[in-house]
Design a protein around this motif. Structure first.
Motif, PDB file in Angstrom:
ATOM      1  N   VAL A 112      -1.878 -63.527 -69.447  1.00  0.00           N
ATOM      2  CA  VAL A 112      -2.484 -62.398 -70.155  1.00  0.00           C
ATOM      3  C   VAL A 112      -1.443 -61.299 -70.278  1.00  0.00           C
ATOM      4  O   VAL A 112      -0.833 -60.881 -69.281  1.00  0.00           O
ATOM      5  N   GLU A 113      -1.243 -60.840 -71.491  1.00  0.00           N
ATOM      6  CA  GLU A 113      -0.242 -59.807 -71.739  1.00  0.00           C
ATOM      7  C   GLU A 113      -0.800 -58.400 -71.480  1.00  0.00           C
ATOM      8  O   GLU A 113      -1.935 -58.099 -71.861  1.00  0.00           O
ATOM      9  N   ILE A 114       0.020 -57.577 -70.867  1.00  0.00           N
ATOM     10  CA  ILE A 114      -0.270 -56.145 -70.759  1.00  0.00           C
ATOM     11  C   ILE A 114       0.386 -55.484 -71.971  1.00  0.00           C
ATOM     12  O   ILE A 114       1.606 -55.550 -72.141  1.00  0.00           O
ATOM     13  N   ILE A 255      -8.820 -48.463 -61.073  1.00  0.00           N
ATOM     14  CA  ILE A 255      -7.651 -49.309 -60.852  1.00  0.00           C
ATOM     15  C   ILE A 255      -7.495 -50.225 -62.060  1.00  0.00           C
ATOM     16  O   ILE A 255      -8.481 -50.722 -62.604  1.00  0.00           O
ATOM     17  N   PHE A 256      -6.256 -50.409 -62.474  1.00  0.00           N
ATOM     18  CA  PHE A 256      -6.008 -51.202 -63.673  1.00  0.00           C
ATOM     19  C   PHE A 256      -4.913 -52.230 -63.409  1.00  0.00           C
ATOM     20  O   PHE A 256      -4.237 -52.185 -62.374  1.00  0.00           O
ATOM     21  N   LEU A 257      -4.758 -53.141 -64.347  1.00  0.00           N
ATOM     22  CA  LEU A 257      -3.835 -54.253 -64.200  1.00  0.00           C
ATOM     23  C   LEU A 257      -2.402 -53.847 -64.571  1.00  0.00           C
ATOM     24  O   LEU A 257      -2.187 -53.009 -65.449  1.00  0.00           O
ATOM     25  N   THR A 274      -7.893 -68.892 -64.237  1.00  0.00           N
ATOM     26  CA  THR A 274      -6.869 -68.146 -63.509  1.00  0.00           C
ATOM     27  C   THR A 274      -5.824 -67.688 -64.513  1.00  0.00           C
ATOM     28  O   THR A 274      -5.322 -68.499 -65.300  1.00  0.00           O
ATOM     29  N   GLN A 275      -5.497 -66.398 -64.480  1.00  0.00           N
ATOM     30  CA  GLN A 275      -4.485 -65.853 -65.390  1.00  0.00           C
ATOM     31  C   GLN A 275      -3.520 -64.940 -64.631  1.00  0.00           C
ATOM     32  O   GLN A 275      -3.944 -64.139 -63.799  1.00  0.00           O
ATOM     33  N   ARG A 276      -2.256 -65.078 -64.950  1.00  0.00           N
ATOM     34  CA  ARG A 276      -1.208 -64.190 -64.466  1.00  0.00           C
ATOM     35  C   ARG A 276      -0.914 -63.170 -65.538  1.00  0.00           C
ATOM     36  O   ARG A 276      -0.829 -63.508 -66.731  1.00  0.00           O
ATOM     37  N   THR A 277      -0.766 -61.904 -65.170  1.00  0.00           N
ATOM     38  CA  THR A 277      -0.464 -60.863 -66.140  1.00  0.00           C
ATOM     39  C   THR A 277       1.046 -60.728 -66.328  1.00  0.00           C
ATOM     40  O   THR A 277       1.813 -60.815 -65.366  1.00  0.00           O
ATOM     41  N   VAL A 278       1.454 -60.504 -67.584  1.00  0.00           N
ATOM     42  CA  VAL A 278       2.877 -60.376 -67.932  1.00  0.00           C
ATOM     43  C   VAL A 278       3.034 -59.257 -68.948  1.00  0.00           C
ATOM     44  O   VAL A 278       2.070 -58.825 -69.590  1.00  0.00           O
TER      45      VAL A 278
END
Length: 282
Positions: A112-114, A255-257, A274-278
């Motif tokens: 998941v993109e920030i 609180i945010f990602l 499951t997702q990793r943020t990038v």
């Protein structure tokens, strides 16, 4: 049945998650988990298959979005009273509707993109409803007959873009990767009551959301009927039905990602994502 799509982005093939833990290939039987495949006749034909006769998909392929060729991604805002309260808003008297761009759709384990310039990217675990047959002016007691099945949705949101940049919510909901769906489309017959499902989300192993679809203000049947009064629902359209309390915005302080975090979320019977943020890419 648990239907899925697997393969590289844009090249996904239709598949079935078998009870033995394997993925069985449906290519050559249906063109995709989309369109007519989601109707009563299409699902009945798949249900009549012997899964053991289908080819086993080798290895551990990427799991893509569980529905292809989505025409509309419709979202319902503030549909849990306790979530409405945590955001400082009164529970709505009618469903709040907004659209999420279909380009936001991604796989359940994709990154998941920030977004660039984001300071308030947030999480929202939601029950997704997948339409199977055309629905226009549908009565509430007939609404579920138009549902193909259900899926897990993470309605990722950028709160500053959503509420502080003017206009409607869509701009805070539609960044690429902000709509993970899947891993499966679970057909309607496998979910006895969509209003009795546990729903949860963790960030970096900490439970942030822990609720139940029984606390929805407007249930699935009501939502399908209500939305069909304003637009025709087509096979493959997805309705994200709202989120329980525990979003980042609702914490005090909020609180945010940020890049490098992990979201894990699930709903009874619908699997886990499951997702990793990038950081956002071009």
């Amino acid at each position: 049945m648990k239907l899925l799509r697997y393969g590289a982005p844009g090249q996904e093939r239709p598949g079935l998650s078998h009870d033995d833990g394997t993925i069985r290939d449906l290519a050559g039987i249906v063109p995709d988990i989309a369109g007519e495949t989601l109707g009563a006749a299409g699902l009945a034909a798949l249900r009549a298959l012997d899964p053991d006769s289908l080819p086993i998909v080798a290895g551990s392929p990427r799991i893509g979005p569980c529905v292809g060729s989505v025409g509309k991604f419709i979202c319902v805002g503030l549909n849990y009273a306790d979530h409405a309260r945590e955001t400082g808003k009164a529970p709505p008297e009618e469903p709040i509707l907004f659209m999420k761009a279909t380009t936001a759709i991604s796989g359940p384990f994709d990154e998941v993109e920030i977004p660039r310039g984001s300071a308030k990217t947030d999480w929202e675990v939601e029950l997704g409803v997948v339409i199977g047959t055309r629905a226009k002016y549908v009565a509430e007691d007939e609404a579920l007959a138009h549902v193909a099945g259900y899926c897990l949705v993470n309605d990722v949101s950028e709160r500053a873009f959503q509420s502080e940049r003017g206009g409607q919510w869509t701009k805070g909901k539609s960044h690429d990767t902000f709509g993970p769906i899947g891993p499966w489309l679970v057909t309607r017959d496998e979910i006895a009551d969509p209003q009795a499902l546990s729903i949860w989300l963790e960030v970096d192993g900490i439970r942030r959301q822990d609720g139940s679809t029984r606390t929805m203000i407007f249930g699935v049947a009501k939502l399908v009927s209500y939305i069909s009064q304003f637009m025709t629902l087509q096979p493959g359209d997805i309705i994200a039905t709202g989120t329980p309390p525990g979003v980042g915005l609702g914490h005090k302080p909020p609180i945010f990602l940020a890049p490098g975090q992990t979201m894990r979320l699930g709903i009874d019977g619908l699997g886990v994502q499951t997702q990793r943020t990038v950081e956002a890419r071009l």
